[in-house]
Design a protein around this motif. Structure first.
Motif, short mmCIF file in Angstrom:
data_model
loop_
_atom_site.label_atom_id
_atom_site.label_comp_id
_atom_site.label_asym_id
_atom_site.label_seq_id
_atom_site.Cartn_x
_atom_site.Cartn_y
_atom_site.Cartn_z
N VAL A 4 -7.71 -2.78 0.45
CA VAL A 4 -7.88 -2.17 -0.88
C VAL A 4 -8.06 -0.66 -0.78
N ASP A 5 -9.02 -0.23 0.05
CA ASP A 5 -9.33 1.19 0.15
C ASP A 5 -8.34 1.96 1.02
N ALA A 6 -7.49 1.23 1.74
CA ALA A 6 -6.57 1.89 2.66
C ALA A 6 -5.24 2.26 2.01
N ILE A 7 -5.02 1.80 0.79
CA ILE A 7 -3.76 2.10 0.10
C ILE A 7 -3.76 3.55 -0.37
N THR A 8 -2.70 4.27 -0.04
CA THR A 8 -2.58 5.68 -0.43
C THR A 8 -1.58 5.84 -1.57
N PRO A 9 -1.69 6.91 -2.34
CA PRO A 9 -0.71 7.17 -3.39
C PRO A 9 0.72 7.24 -2.86
N ASP A 10 0.90 7.77 -1.65
CA ASP A 10 2.24 7.85 -1.07
C ASP A 10 2.81 6.46 -0.80
N GLU A 11 1.94 5.53 -0.35
CA GLU A 11 2.40 4.16 -0.13
C GLU A 11 2.84 3.51 -1.43
N VAL A 12 2.06 3.72 -2.47
CA VAL A 12 2.39 3.14 -3.77
C VAL A 12 3.73 3.68 -4.27
N LYS A 13 3.90 4.98 -4.15
CA LYS A 13 5.15 5.61 -4.61
C LYS A 13 6.34 5.11 -3.81
N ALA A 14 6.17 5.01 -2.50
CA ALA A 14 7.27 4.55 -1.65
C ALA A 14 7.64 3.10 -1.95
N ARG A 15 6.62 2.25 -2.16
CA ARG A 15 6.91 0.85 -2.44
C ARG A 15 7.57 0.70 -3.82
N TYR A 16 7.10 1.48 -4.77
CA TYR A 16 7.71 1.48 -6.10
C TYR A 16 9.20 1.85 -6.01
N GLU A 17 9.50 2.91 -5.27
CA GLU A 17 10.89 3.35 -5.15
C GLU A 17 11.74 2.30 -4.44
N LYS A 18 11.15 1.61 -3.47
CA LYS A 18 11.87 0.55 -2.78
C LYS A 18 12.20 -0.60 -3.73
N GLU A 19 11.23 -1.01 -4.54
CA GLU A 19 11.44 -2.11 -5.47
C GLU A 19 12.46 -1.72 -6.55
N ILE A 20 12.36 -0.48 -7.05
CA ILE A 20 13.29 -0.02 -8.07
C ILE A 20 14.71 0.01 -7.52
N ALA A 21 14.86 0.47 -6.28
CA ALA A 21 16.18 0.56 -5.67
C ALA A 21 16.83 -0.81 -5.50
N ALA A 22 15.99 -1.86 -5.39
CA ALA A 22 16.51 -3.21 -5.19
C ALA A 22 16.91 -3.89 -6.49
N ILE A 23 16.59 -3.26 -7.61
CA ILE A 23 16.92 -3.86 -8.91
C ILE A 23 18.38 -3.56 -9.26
N GLU A 24 19.11 -4.58 -9.62
CA GLU A 24 20.48 -4.38 -10.09
C GLU A 24 20.42 -3.85 -11.52
N PRO A 25 21.01 -2.68 -11.78
CA PRO A 25 20.95 -2.11 -13.13
C PRO A 25 21.53 -3.07 -14.17
N GLN A 26 20.84 -3.18 -15.29
CA GLN A 26 21.29 -4.05 -16.37
C GLN A 26 21.79 -3.24 -17.55
N GLU A 27 22.88 -3.69 -18.13
CA GLU A 27 23.38 -3.05 -19.34
C GLU A 27 22.57 -3.55 -20.53
N GLU A 28 22.29 -2.66 -21.46
CA GLU A 28 21.66 -3.07 -22.69
C GLU A 28 22.37 -2.41 -23.86
N PRO A 82 11.13 0.59 -15.28
CA PRO A 82 9.79 0.94 -15.76
C PRO A 82 9.22 2.10 -14.97
N ALA A 83 8.42 2.91 -15.63
CA ALA A 83 7.76 4.02 -14.94
C ALA A 83 6.71 3.49 -13.98
N LEU A 84 6.41 4.26 -12.95
CA LEU A 84 5.40 3.85 -11.97
C LEU A 84 4.08 3.52 -12.64
N GLU A 85 3.70 4.30 -13.64
CA GLU A 85 2.42 4.08 -14.31
C GLU A 85 2.36 2.69 -14.97
#
Length: 300
Positions: free
Chosen positions: A115-139, A233-236
Motif C-alpha cells: 500500500v505505502d510502496a506505490i508511487t505516483p509514477d507507478e500509477v501513471k505507468a500502469r494507467y498508460e499500459k491499461e489504456i494502451a491495451a484498450i481497443e478504441p471504440q467508435e461512438e 477515462p482520465a486517470l483521476e
C-alpha cells in the motif's frame, strides 16, 4: 478494463480498510479518557471507529466517536476482570492471540511493502499500459423520433425530406426524449437495442434513416449528428482501480518470494489437493493477468 479476481478485490478492501486509522501515540495522540487508571488515547478511538459495525458508518462523526469510546470502555472493564481470573494464561486464548498477532504482522507488512510502496509514477505507468491495451471504440451521437406506427414514421421522414428540422419534429411527434429534441447523446455499440444500433452505426454523420427502423418500442427515425472514437477515462476517474491492480501484483510478488523461501507441508491429503487446486496459476490473457492466491482476512 481493469478486471481482476473477485477474491482479490474483497481481500484488498478488507486489508486497506484495516489500516485507515492512526496509530501514533505522541503529542498528537491525546488521552481522552481513563478506565480504572488505564489511559484511552485518540488513536484507540480511531481504531475502534474503524472497527465499528457497518450499520454505524453513516453516523455523524461525534456520534461515531461516542460509540467507539463506549465500545472501548466495555472492552477494558471486562478485560480487567478477565485478567483477574487469569484468562490470559488459557491455552486457547494464547493460541488465538498468536494467530491474531501473525495476521496483524501480515497486514503491517502488506501496508509497508504494498500500500505505502506505490508511487505516483507507478500509477501513471500502469494507467498508460491499461489504456494502451484498450481497443478504441467508435461512438455516435444520435437523435431519434419514436412513433407507434410505420406510417407515422414514414410521414416524419417525408417531413424531413421537405426540410423540417429534426429536433423540432422530435418535440412535436416523438414519444421518447421529446423535450430534448430526441437527443440520445453519445453511445457505443451494445448500448441500444440491436435494430436501432445497426441502423445508427450504418449512417454517415449528418444523415438520417430513409426508412423506418422497427424495434420492440415502435418505429424509429434516426439522425446521426456526430461520430468519434471514444475517449479513454482520465486517470483521476480510474486511479482507485489502477491502484488495486498494482496492489494485487505487488502482493502476489511478495507471496511468491516468501513461499519460495519457506517450506510448506500439508499432512492432510485431501486438504493438500484442495489447497494446490485453488492456488494453481491460471493462464493469463492479454487483458487479465493470471489470478493467484490473494489475502483473505477475517476481521473480528
Amino acid at each position: 478494463m481493469f478486471k481482476y479476481s473477485k477474491l482479490a478485490a474483497v481481500a484488498l478492501v478488507a486489508i486497506t480498510a484495516a489500516h485507515g486509522a492512526a496509530f501514533a501515540q505522541d503529542a498528537s495522540d491525546p488521552v481522552v479518557a481513563k478506565v480504572g487508571g488505564a489511559e484511552v488515547r485518540q488513536s484507540e478511538i480511531d481504531l475502534a471507529i474503524a472497527g465499528l459495525d457497518p450499520q454505524l458508518a453513516n453516523l455523524p462523526p461525534e456520534q461515531k466517536r461516542v460509540a467507539a469510546l463506549s465500545a472501548i470502555i466495555d472492552v477494558k472493564v471486562l478485560a480487567a476482570d478477565a485478567s483477574k481470573e487469569g484468562l490470559e494464561n488459557d491455552a486457547t486464548f494464547k493460541q488465538r492471540v498468536a494467530f491474531l498477532t501473525e495476521r496483524e504482522l501480515h497486514n503491517a507488512y502488506f501496508k509497508k511493502h504494498v500500500v505505502d510502496a506505490i508511487t505516483p509514477d507507478e500509477v501513471k505507468a500502469r494507467y498508460e499500459k491499461e489504456i494502451a491495451a484498450i481497443e478504441p471504440q467508435e461512438e455516435v451521437r444520435a437523435r431519434h423520433i419514436l412513433v407507434k406506427t410505420e406510417q407515422e414514421a414514414k410521414d416524419v421522414i417525408a417531413a424531413l425530406d421537405g426540410g423540417k428540422n429534426f429536433a423540432d419534429l422530435a418535440k412535436e411527434k416523438s414519444t421518447d426524449a421529446a423535450s430534448e429534441g430526441g437527443d440520445l447523446g453519445y453511445f457505443t455499440k451494445g448500448r441500444m437495442v440491436p435494430e436501432f444500433e445497426a441502423a445508427a452505426f450504418a449512417l454517415d454523420k449528418g444523415a438520417y434513416t430513409k426508412t423506418p427502423v422497427k424495434s420492440q418500442f415502435g418505429y424509429h427515425v434516426i439522425l446521426v449528428e456526430d461520430k468519434r472514437t471514444q475517449a479513454p477515462p482520465a486517470l483521476e476517474q480510474v486511479e482507485p482501480q489502477v491502484r488495486q491492480l498494482i496492489m494485487r501484483d505487488k502482493y502476489v510478488a511478495l507471496l511468491e518470494a516468501a513461499k519460495g523461501a519457506a517450506t510448506v507441508e500439508i499432512d492432510d491429503p485431501a486438504l493438500k489437493t484442495a489447497y494446490e487446486q485453488i492456488n494453481k496459476p491460471q493462464q493469463a490473457s492479454p487483458d487479465q493477468p493470471a489470478a493467484t492466491e490473494q489475502p483473505a482476512e477475517q476481521q473480528q
